[in-house]
Design a protein around this motif. Structure first.
Motif, PDB file in Angstrom:
ATOM      1  N   TYR A  26       1.504  -5.291  -6.829  1.00 32.79           N
ATOM      2  CA  TYR A  26       0.924  -6.598  -7.153  1.00 32.79           C
ATOM      3  C   TYR A  26       1.915  -7.436  -7.959  1.00 32.79           C
ATOM      4  O   TYR A  26       2.731  -6.903  -8.707  1.00 32.79           O
ATOM      5  N   THR A  27       1.799  -8.744  -7.822  1.00 30.56           N
ATOM      6  CA  THR A  27       2.694  -9.659  -8.529  1.00 30.56           C
ATOM      7  C   THR A  27       2.533  -9.522 -10.041  1.00 30.56           C
ATOM      8  O   THR A  27       1.420  -9.336 -10.538  1.00 30.56           O
ATOM      9  N   ALA A  46      -7.073   3.213  -9.648  1.00 31.53           N
ATOM     10  CA  ALA A  46      -5.866   3.999  -9.424  1.00 31.53           C
ATOM     11  C   ALA A  46      -4.831   3.122  -8.741  1.00 31.53           C
ATOM     12  O   ALA A  46      -5.143   2.410  -7.783  1.00 31.53           O
ATOM     13  N   GLY A  47      -3.608   3.153  -9.257  1.00 31.83           N
ATOM     14  CA  GLY A  47      -2.530   2.372  -8.656  1.00 31.83           C
ATOM     15  C   GLY A  47      -1.240   3.147  -8.735  1.00 31.83           C
ATOM     16  O   GLY A  47      -0.639   3.254  -9.791  1.00 31.83           O
ATOM     17  N   GLY A  48      -0.803   3.738  -7.631  1.00 32.96           N
ATOM     18  CA  GLY A  48       0.397   4.571  -7.670  1.00 32.96           C
ATOM     19  C   GLY A  48       0.111   5.886  -8.376  1.00 32.96           C
ATOM     20  O   GLY A  48      -0.828   6.593  -8.039  1.00 32.96           O
ATOM     21  N   PRO A  97       8.332  -3.122  -4.307  1.00 32.42           N
ATOM     22  CA  PRO A  97       9.477  -2.351  -4.823  1.00 32.42           C
ATOM     23  C   PRO A  97       9.645  -0.972  -4.195  1.00 32.42           C
ATOM     24  O   PRO A  97      10.755  -0.477  -4.072  1.00 32.42           O
ATOM     25  N   PHE A  98       8.549  -0.345  -3.788  1.00 30.31           N
ATOM     26  CA  PHE A  98       8.635   1.001  -3.231  1.00 30.31           C
ATOM     27  C   PHE A  98       8.313   1.058  -1.741  1.00 30.31           C
ATOM     28  O   PHE A  98       8.215   2.133  -1.166  1.00 30.31           O
ATOM     29  N   GLN A 115       6.489  -3.901   3.216  1.00 28.77           N
ATOM     30  CA  GLN A 115       5.261  -4.592   2.811  1.00 28.77           C
ATOM     31  C   GLN A 115       5.576  -5.661   1.771  1.00 28.77           C
ATOM     32  O   GLN A 115       6.476  -5.504   0.958  1.00 28.77           O
ATOM     33  N   GLN A 116       4.815  -6.764   1.797  1.00 32.31           N
ATOM     34  CA  GLN A 116       5.013  -7.835   0.823  1.00 32.31           C
ATOM     35  C   GLN A 116       4.126  -7.627  -0.409  1.00 32.31           C
ATOM     36  O   GLN A 116       3.079  -6.968  -0.342  1.00 32.31           O
ATOM     37  N   MET A 117       4.570  -8.197  -1.515  1.00 34.56           N
ATOM     38  CA  MET A 117       3.805  -8.129  -2.751  1.00 34.56           C
ATOM     39  C   MET A 117       2.442  -8.795  -2.575  1.00 34.56           C
ATOM     40  O   MET A 117       2.299  -9.813  -1.898  1.00 34.56           O
TER      41      MET A 117
END
Length: 200
Positions: free
Chosen positions: A54-55, A75-77, A171-172, A176-178
């Motif tokens: 996310y931005t 949960a995120g990552g 970034p990972f 895929q776009q942000m």
């Protein structure tokens, strides 16, 4: 079954299918969330949604934040992220930061992970950092016909994920776009029916 009967049955099925496809969706999560007090353990970095895909918004020293509370986590990552409401020199926000950076005074529930899809109409629209005009208005417009994934509805606004046309790669996962998460007024949506209005 005669050809005429079969044709009538097929036509009825197509009409039913079309009606289902055109029906407006409603978020699975609707209404005011429970607010729980919390304190920052260190400088907080904020993003629009739960994770590095996310931005980002900004980071702030705890001394520059007040009226801090948490609504839910996701949960995120590899870590959990909390949806935080706070005030700072820019105004009132709801944004996300890592749960490990917070001291929370209670149990925090996980937010809805089952979005519904709708879209912006034929005109670019404003979006906000929370469900109302008292929250900071972002300095960009969401383009017309943008696809949305809606996770929550509150106070006449939906909390939605979308991808801006000029979004950078994640970034990972450079394929895929942000993603940006923001709050958009219900009257700016197509294909959405308010759950709050239905409950009245």
């Amino acid at each position: 079954m005669t050809k005429k009967t079969a044709l009538a049955a097929l036509l009825a099925a197509l009409i039913l299918l079309a009606g289902t496809a055109l029906a407006d969706v409603t978020a699975h999560s609707v209404g005011e969330m429970e607010k729980i007090a919390c304190e920052p353990r260190q400088r907080l970095a904020f993003r629009t949604g739960p994770g590095t895909k996310y931005t980002d918004i900004f980071s702030l020293d705890p001394k520059r934040i007040w009226s801090l509370s948490i609504y839910q986590m996701e949960a995120g990552g590899t870590v959990d992220w909390g949806m935080i409401e706070f005030k700072c020199y820019r105004g009132l926000y709801r944004a996300y930061t890592g749960m490990h950076y917070l001291e929370v005074e209670g149990d925090v529930e996980y937010g809805n992970q089952d979005p519904v899809r709708c879209y912006i109409g034929d005109t670019p629209v404003e979006c906000f950092a929370g469900p109302g005009e008292e929250y900071v208005k972002y300095d960009f417009m969401v383009p017309e016909w943008t696809d949305l994934q809606v996770y929550h509805e509150e106070n006449g606004y939906v909390m939605a994920d979308f991808v801006m046309p000029d979004a950078k790669p994640q970034p990972f996962d450079a394929a895929q776009q942000m993603i940006t998460r923001a709050w958009i007024h219900i009257y700016d949506l197509e294909g959405y029916a308010s759950g709050e209005a239905q409950a009245e």
